[in-house]
Design an enzyme around this catalytic site. Structure first.
Site, PDB file in Angstrom:
ATOM      1  N   ALA A  50       0.897  -1.194  -0.049  1.00 27.56           N
ATOM      2  CA  ALA A  50      -0.058  -0.035   0.152  1.00 27.56           C
ATOM      3  C   ALA A  50       0.963   1.165  -0.055  1.00 27.56           C
ATOM      4  O   ALA A  50       2.038   1.113   0.655  1.00 27.56           O
ATOM      5  CB  ALA A  50      -1.039  -0.044   1.068  1.00 27.56           C
ATOM      6  N   GLY A  77      -0.025   1.313  -3.290  1.00 31.92           N
ATOM      7  CA  GLY A  77      -0.113   0.429  -4.434  1.00 31.92           C
ATOM      8  C   GLY A  77       0.438   1.068  -5.702  1.00 31.92           C
ATOM      9  O   GLY A  77       0.358   0.224  -6.733  1.00 31.92           O
ATOM     10  N   GLY A  78       1.032   1.973  -5.794  1.00 27.43           N
ATOM     11  CA  GLY A  78       1.576   2.448  -6.963  1.00 27.43           C
ATOM     12  C   GLY A  78       2.695   1.535  -7.562  1.00 27.43           C
ATOM     13  O   GLY A  78       2.680   1.433  -8.761  1.00 27.43           O
ATOM     14  N   ASP A 135       1.448  -9.763   8.074  1.00 26.59           N
ATOM     15  CA  ASP A 135       2.911  -9.154   8.793  1.00 26.59           C
ATOM     16  C   ASP A 135       3.811  -9.777   7.728  1.00 26.59           C
ATOM     17  O   ASP A 135       4.260 -10.932   7.555  1.00 26.59           O
ATOM     18  CB  ASP A 135       3.020  -9.815  10.212  1.00 26.59           C
ATOM     19  N   ASP A 165       9.712  -1.747  -0.042  1.00 22.33           N
ATOM     20  CA  ASP A 165       9.841  -0.331   0.304  1.00 22.33           C
ATOM     21  C   ASP A 165       9.162  -0.224   1.877  1.00 22.33           C
ATOM     22  O   ASP A 165       8.073  -0.200   2.360  1.00 22.33           O
ATOM     23  CB  ASP A 165       8.550   0.369  -0.599  1.00 22.33           C
ATOM     24  N   CYS A 175      11.482   5.992   1.684  1.00 27.32           N
ATOM     25  CA  CYS A 175      11.132   7.630   1.444  1.00 27.32           C
ATOM     26  C   CYS A 175      11.716   8.375   2.648  1.00 27.32           C
ATOM     27  O   CYS A 175      11.128   9.154   2.972  1.00 27.32           O
ATOM     28  CB  CYS A 175       9.637   7.808   1.010  1.00 27.32           C
TER      29      CYS A 175
END
Length: 413
Positions: free
Chosen positions: A235, A237-238, A280, A294, A347
């Site tokens: 999530a 989701g890109g 998880d 990510d 990020c």
């Protein structure tokens, strides 16, 4: 008095949520009650105030004996920011006074709101233009200055204050009538997007919103056609959409069923397929040709797009996140087939959440090596010593910047 603008009223509610309750804007359902134009306006107003908070407070200070608490101060901040950036004085002041008048705890302050904002309307715009670019909080500014230097941090702050354009990742060809600049990495950048759902190609699923930097980790995996690929923290989701569009058999894993529901909505809109698994990441089992991790992080690279983040926490959980990132990376490697590729990304602007994680993983795992990032769109300034990519908000400043990201591709024998 007339009813206040629904967008301004909602914007004050959002400011209360961030600055009083210390909750991120992503948690709100306040905007769900608004029509699309008001929803977009409220989001824009709240983010503009948060970006310019230091300036708004400095403009207001000479007109206040003592800063009022909570919601009254946020009404003043909204009014000051609008008045100093071109808002029509009558409409702004009138709405702010009415918003104060409607609250049991704020109605006694409507006279103060009226008097202060009328003074700001006269002198504020000239003062606003003289003020410095708002700075990051000390808890974040200090480690960033140590990592990248004071000049780089100042450039990042300018990028944060400028805000972020809307970037799109295309499923295929550029839809006719979609205005925007195609960036060297392939993303399409819109400077004045307006209502995103009204843009050409949205209903047909021709694209999805994704920052240009966030679209790069999938590209580091190379050709994924026909491969079994795990998107480990999928999530919003890109990246799942990217992998599916590139022909991978995608397993999209996320701990939140609600967030996975949004992933499913976007997959359906874009006519793409993936297997969604709620669970998880540290307990997931399987073997994959390629993995995209990510990892959960401080999200300090996304402040230009999410200016609420510095006001929600003080960095107190970053050490916990760093530990979690290491565990997740180790577990992800256990799910990777020999010779497979894994991209680790965050990020974050902090090396402890990026470069250091890869360097330490190389020490822990004999046979693990970095696959050097090679592509015609990679700029020399992006390349980090261990072979990954370090992206910062001040890169591509003339184009509107990019989110701060770290990413590296590794493989094991």
């Amino acid at each position: 008095m007339a009813d206040p603008s629904p967008a301004r009223l909602a914007a004050v509610d959002l400011l209360d949520m961030v600055l009083v309750q210390h909750r991120p804007l992503s948690e709100t359902d306040r905007l769900d009650r608004l029509e699309a134009p008001d929803r977009a306006a409220a989001q824009r107003l709240a983010t503009e105030v948060l970006r310019a908070l230091e300036r708004a407070d400095r403009v207001l200070k000479p007109h206040l004996r003592k800063a009022p608490a909570g919601r009254v101060m946020n009404i003043l901040r909204l009014g000051a920011t609008e008045l100093c950036t071109g808002g029509a004085a009558h409409g702004v002041v009138s709405d702010c006074v009415e918003i104060a008048a409607r609250g049991k705890r704020t109605q006694g302050a409507k006279g103060l709101v009226n008097a202060v904002l009328r003074k700001v309307a006269e002198t504020g715009p000239a003062e606003w233009a003289k003020l410095r670019v708002p700075r990051l909080p000390k808890w974040l500014r200090a480690p960033l200055a140590e990592a990248w230097g004071p000049q780089a941090v100042a450039a990042m702050e300018r990028a944060h204050f400028a805000g972020a354009p809307v970037d799109l990742t295309l499923k295929g060809d550029l839809p006719e009538g979609l205005p925007g600049e195609t960036l060297p990495t392939g993303s399409v950048r819109l400077k004045d997007a307006g209502q995103v759902s009204a843009l050409p190609g949205f209903a047909e699923g021709a694209w999805w919103v994704q920052d240009a930097a966030a679209a790069l980790p999938v590209k580091l995996l190379g050709d994924v056609t026909g491969l079994d690929v795990l998107d480990m923290c999928a999530a919003p989701g890109g990246k799942t959409l990217q992998l599916a569009a590139r022909g991978a058999r995608v397993t999209a894993l996320d701990i939140s069923e609600a967030r996975l529901a949004r992933v499913r909505e976007n997959l359906d809109r874009c006519g793409l397929e993936a297997t969604l698994v709620a669970g998880d990441a540290l307990e997931h089992r399987g073997q994959y040709d390629a993995i995209l991790l990510d990892a959960p992080c401080s999200a300090t690279g996304t402040i230009r797009r999410h200016p609420d983040l510095p006001h929600v926490h003080m960095g107190e959980k970053i050490s916990e996140l760093i530990g979690l990132q290491g565990w997740m990376l180790d577990h992800a490697l256990s799910l990777l087939k020999p010779g497979g590729r894994l991209v680790y990304a965050t990020c974050s602007l902090l090396p402890d959440e990026g470069e250091c994680q890869i360097e330490e993983a190389l020490e822990r795992h004999p046979g693990l090596r970095v696959v050097p990032a090679e592509a015609p769109w990679i700029e020399p300034a992006w390349q980090s010593e261990e072979g990954g990519l370090r992206l910062r908000p001040d890169f591509w400043a003339e184009r509107g910047g990019m989110d701060g990201f770290y990413m590296a591709c590794v493989t094991k024998d």
